[in-house]
Design a protein around this motif. Structure first.
Motif, PDB file in Angstrom:
ATOM      1  N   GLU A  60      -9.572   5.184  -1.563  1.00 11.00           N
ATOM      2  CA  GLU A  60      -9.810   4.610  -0.234  1.00 11.00           C
ATOM      3  C   GLU A  60     -10.910   5.314   0.531  1.00 11.00           C
ATOM      4  OE1 GLU A  60      -6.428   2.934   2.550  1.00 11.00           O
ATOM      5  OE2 GLU A  60      -5.806   4.846   1.703  1.00 11.00           O
TER       6      GLU A  60
ATOM      7  N   GLY B 249       3.868  -2.455  11.395  1.00 18.84           N
ATOM      8  CA  GLY B 249       4.852  -3.495  11.702  1.00 18.84           C
ATOM      9  C   GLY B 249       4.237  -4.872  11.823  1.00 18.84           C
TER      10      GLY B 249
ATOM     11  N   VAL C 223      -7.499   5.198   8.933  1.00 23.63           N
ATOM     12  CA  VAL C 223      -7.098   4.062   8.088  1.00 23.63           C
ATOM     13  C   VAL C 223      -6.249   4.553   6.911  1.00 23.63           C
ATOM     14  CG1 VAL C 223      -8.012   2.350   6.463  1.00 23.63           C
ATOM     15  CG2 VAL C 223      -8.889   2.436   8.791  1.00 23.63           C
ATOM     16  N   ALA C 224      -6.587   5.706   6.382  1.00 27.14           N
ATOM     17  CA  ALA C 224      -5.796   6.269   5.287  1.00 27.14           C
ATOM     18  C   ALA C 224      -4.507   6.846   5.871  1.00 27.14           C
ATOM     19  CB  ALA C 224      -6.585   7.351   4.574  1.00 27.14           C
ATOM     20  N   SER C 225      -3.397   6.321   5.413  1.00 23.68           N
ATOM     21  CA  SER C 225      -2.111   6.723   5.969  1.00 23.68           C
ATOM     22  C   SER C 225      -1.706   8.098   5.439  1.00 23.68           C
ATOM     23  CB  SER C 225      -1.077   5.674   5.578  1.00 23.68           C
ATOM     24  OG  SER C 225       0.153   5.960   6.178  1.00 23.68           O
TER      25      SER C 225
ATOM     26  N   VAL D 261      -3.379  -5.006   8.123  1.00 25.51           N
ATOM     27  CA  VAL D 261      -3.809  -6.194   7.378  1.00 25.51           C
ATOM     28  C   VAL D 261      -2.924  -7.375   7.795  1.00 25.51           C
ATOM     29  CG1 VAL D 261      -4.244  -7.173   5.087  1.00 25.51           C
ATOM     30  CG2 VAL D 261      -4.570  -4.720   5.482  1.00 25.51           C
TER      31      VAL D 261
ATOM     32  N   LEU E 221      -4.551   6.334  -4.646  1.00 24.13           N
ATOM     33  CA  LEU E 221      -4.888   5.397  -3.564  1.00 24.13           C
ATOM     34  C   LEU E 221      -5.687   6.112  -2.472  1.00 24.13           C
ATOM     35  CD1 LEU E 221      -4.606   2.654  -2.111  1.00 24.13           C
ATOM     36  CD2 LEU E 221      -2.357   3.370  -1.320  1.00 24.13           C
ATOM     37  N   LYS E 222      -5.198   7.295  -2.066  1.00 20.88           N
ATOM     38  CA  LYS E 222      -5.867   8.052  -1.018  1.00 20.88           C
ATOM     39  C   LYS E 222      -7.303   8.381  -1.429  1.00 20.88           C
ATOM     40  CE  LYS E 222      -3.834   7.616   1.495  1.00 20.88           C
ATOM     41  NZ  LYS E 222      -2.647   7.049   2.108  1.00 20.88           N
TER      42      LYS E 222
ATOM     43  N   ILE F 210       9.134  -1.758   4.939  1.00 20.08           N
ATOM     44  CA  ILE F 210       8.517  -0.526   5.425  1.00 20.08           C
ATOM     45  C   ILE F 210       7.098  -0.855   5.859  1.00 20.08           C
ATOM     46  CG2 ILE F 210       8.001   1.893   4.865  1.00 20.08           C
ATOM     47  CD1 ILE F 210       9.893   1.493   2.376  1.00 20.08           C
ATOM     48  N   SER F 211       6.760  -0.521   7.088  1.00 21.50           N
ATOM     49  CA  SER F 211       5.407  -0.808   7.567  1.00 21.50           C
ATOM     50  C   SER F 211       5.065   0.122   8.729  1.00 21.50           C
ATOM     51  CB  SER F 211       5.320  -2.273   8.021  1.00 21.50           C
ATOM     52  OG  SER F 211       4.052  -2.534   8.586  1.00 21.50           O
ATOM     53  N   GLN F 212       3.958   0.803   8.615  1.00 15.92           N
ATOM     54  CA  GLN F 212       3.506   1.657   9.708  1.00 15.92           C
ATOM     55  C   GLN F 212       3.246   0.790  10.934  1.00 15.92           C
ATOM     56  OE1 GLN F 212       1.298   3.303  12.601  1.00 15.92           O
ATOM     57  NE2 GLN F 212       0.097   1.994  11.262  1.00 15.92           N
TER      58      GLN F 212
ATOM     59  N   GLY G 126       0.814  -1.223   0.000  1.00 15.19           N
ATOM     60  CA  GLY G 126       0.000   0.000   0.000  1.00 15.19           C
ATOM     61  C   GLY G 126       0.839   1.261   0.000  1.00 15.19           C
ATOM     62  N   THR G 127       0.468   2.164   0.890  1.00 17.74           N
ATOM     63  CA  THR G 127       1.163   3.447   0.985  1.00 17.74           C
ATOM     64  C   THR G 127       2.633   3.270   1.366  1.00 17.74           C
ATOM     65  OG1 THR G 127      -0.796   4.771   1.398  1.00 17.74           O
ATOM     66  CG2 THR G 127       1.227   5.534   2.428  1.00 17.74           C
TER      67      THR G 127
HETATM   68  O1  M6R Z   1       0.930  -1.008   8.404  1.00 14.50           O
HETATM   69  P1  M6R Z   1       1.473  -0.993   7.010  1.00 14.50           P
HETATM   70  O2  M6R Z   1       2.257   0.226   6.698  1.00 14.50           O
HETATM   71  O3  M6R Z   1       2.292  -2.243   6.710  1.00 14.50           O
HETATM   72  O4  M6R Z   1       0.223  -1.023   6.073  1.00 14.50           O
HETATM   73  C1  M6R Z   1       0.366  -1.119   4.689  1.00 14.50           C
HETATM   74  C2  M6R Z   1      -0.930  -0.800   3.972  1.00 14.50           C
HETATM   75  O5  M6R Z   1      -1.944  -1.678   4.389  1.00 14.50           O
HETATM   76  C3  M6R Z   1      -1.389   0.638   4.195  1.00 14.50           C
HETATM   77  O6  M6R Z   1      -0.407   1.563   3.833  1.00 14.50           O
HETATM   78  C4  M6R Z   1      -2.649   0.933   3.379  1.00 14.50           C
HETATM   79  O7  M6R Z   1      -2.377   0.920   2.013  1.00 14.50           O
HETATM   80  C5  M6R Z   1      -3.241   2.273   3.835  1.00 14.50           C
HETATM   81  N1  M6R Z   1      -4.644   2.114   4.153  1.00 14.50           N
HETATM   82  C6  M6R Z   1      -3.081   3.365   2.819  1.00 14.50           C
HETATM   83  O8  M6R Z   1      -3.667   4.567   3.180  1.00 14.50           O
END
Ligand code: M6R
Length: 365
Positions: free
Chosen positions: A244, A105, A153-155, A362, A240-241, A101-103, A56-57
């Motif tokens: 979503e 983790g 949810v939207a990063s 996810v 994407l933004k 890379i993961s918000q 994703g992002t």
């Molecule tokens: O937690 P993560 O960074 O691994 O998540 C990855 C994607 O699921 C996340 O960036 C997703 O695409 C967002 N909802 C985008 O806004």
């Protein structure tokens, strides 16, 4: 707590100058304008390549990072979405390092890709927001993005903090590999240090225009985003933004790919958002914009002062940002993209922080 904001997403958009400044202070010295030493587990000097994977992002921030690592550190980057990466059976060698890379983790595919690289004997770096996460625990070197909790949810702030960390790491890699001079390092770090202030100014300056433009955008069913260089991943991030949170169908394309297919879709019903700072790609992107205009397409032009002065094309809207150094333009240009998606969704009345069918993290394939 949303403070005086309507949604967490809005709060997180406006937090960016502050959290980015915090993130940067972990990686660069604001006084000497040098990068700080990087965790020795990742030895940029001896690497022959970098394998990057995310979803994703986070994947799109990695794609911007690829341009930086290749340009500043002359380090070849192989990047893929984690759901493909883990099954590709790509040849890996121990003189590559792997970066995830993961918000959160906790993303299942990203974690599986990490384990795959670990098995192959690669050193693992993790760019994460949640430091206590599984991906952070299993990495050899953790690069925190220090964005603070991201609830929407939207990063948004995680994306720009990932970019700030990737930019800093690519400068550190260039320094270690001798591909940038001490002078270039100082200049790049100075540019990064200016970014929080510029982002604050931009957020304040463009808000009313973004809100008004969002009303117009909400009437369309399809939107195309175009960009070149690091603006290409940004085009995909913009799309994407928007999809979503507003559920408007959107696509992000490399501007040069326009004639290879998507140009067939151009008419007055599909606005084209062109992301074009006045960089070395500007003239090429403008010629793509002319092709859109010639076919009756409506253009939303996101550019800077020099870019606005250089183009005479008629647009549906032109968003003019300040002229900024090339290395910070992806973070600065993220702001109109985020605000446009946000206000469009608010105007359409969707559940901005918890869009349908989506989860913040996810953890299944
Ligand atoms: O937690 P993560 O960074 O691994 O998540 C990855 C994607 O699921 C996340 O960036 C997703 O695409 C967002 N909802 C985008 O806004």
């Amino acid at each position: 707590d949303k403070g005086n904001h309507r949604h967490f997403m809005e709060k997180e958009i406006y937090e960016q100058p502050e959290v980015i400044s915090h993130a940067l202070s972990h990686y660069v010295d604001f006084h000497s304008h040098e990068v700080k030493p990087v965790d020795a587990a990742i030895d940029f000097k001896s690497l022959r390549g970098l394998a990057v994977s995310a979803c994703g992002t986070a994947y799109l921030s990695g794609l911007v990072g690829k341009y930086w690592f290749e340009r500043y550190a002359r380090l070849p980057v192989e990047i893929d979405v984690a759901s493909e990466f883990r099954y590709r059976e790509m040849p890996l060698s121990k003189d590559q390092a792997a970066l995830f890379i993961s918000q959160s983790g906790e993303t299942a595919d990203t974690l599986a890709s990490l384990r795959y690289c670990h098995e192959a004997g690669l050193k693992i770096g993790a760019i994460v927001n949640v430091k206590e996460s599984t991906i952070a625990r299993e990495a050899d070197a953790v690069f925190p993005i220090l964005a603070g909790p991201e609830i929407g949810v939207a990063s948004t702030k995680a994306f720009t903090c990932q970019l700030a960390v990737l930019a800093s790491l690519s400068i550190a890699a260039g320094k270690a590999r001798g591909t940038i001079s001490a002078e270039e390092e100082k200049q790049l770090v100075k540019n990064l240090a200016e970014m929080p202030r510029i982002m604050s100014q931009v957020l304040n300056a463009i808000q009313p225009q973004m809100e008004a433009l969002a009303r117009d955008l909400s009437k369309f069913k399809d939107v195309l985003y175009l960009g070149r260089g690091t603006s290409y991943p940004l085009a995909m991030e913009g799309a994407l933004k928007l999809k979503e949170i507003s559920y408007i169908h959107a696509e992000g394309y490399a501007a040069g790919e326009l004639k290879h297919g998507p140009i067939a879709l151009i008419d007055e019903n599909m606005p084209v958002i062109v992301i074009a700072p006045h960089d070395r790609f500007f003239d090429k992107t403008v010629s793509n914009m002319q092709e859109v205009a010639a076919r009756g397409g409506r253009i939303i032009f996101i550019t800077d002062e020099k870019g606005a002065a250089a183009s005479k094309l008629e647009t549906m809207a032109t968003i003019v940002l300040p002229n900024v150094a090339e290395i910070i333009s992806p973070m600065v240009f993220s702001l109109p993209i985020q605000l446009l998606a946000y206000h469009t969704a608010v105007f359409m009345g969707t559940d901005v922080d918890q869009p349908r069918n989506l989860a913040k993290s996810v953890t299944v394939e």
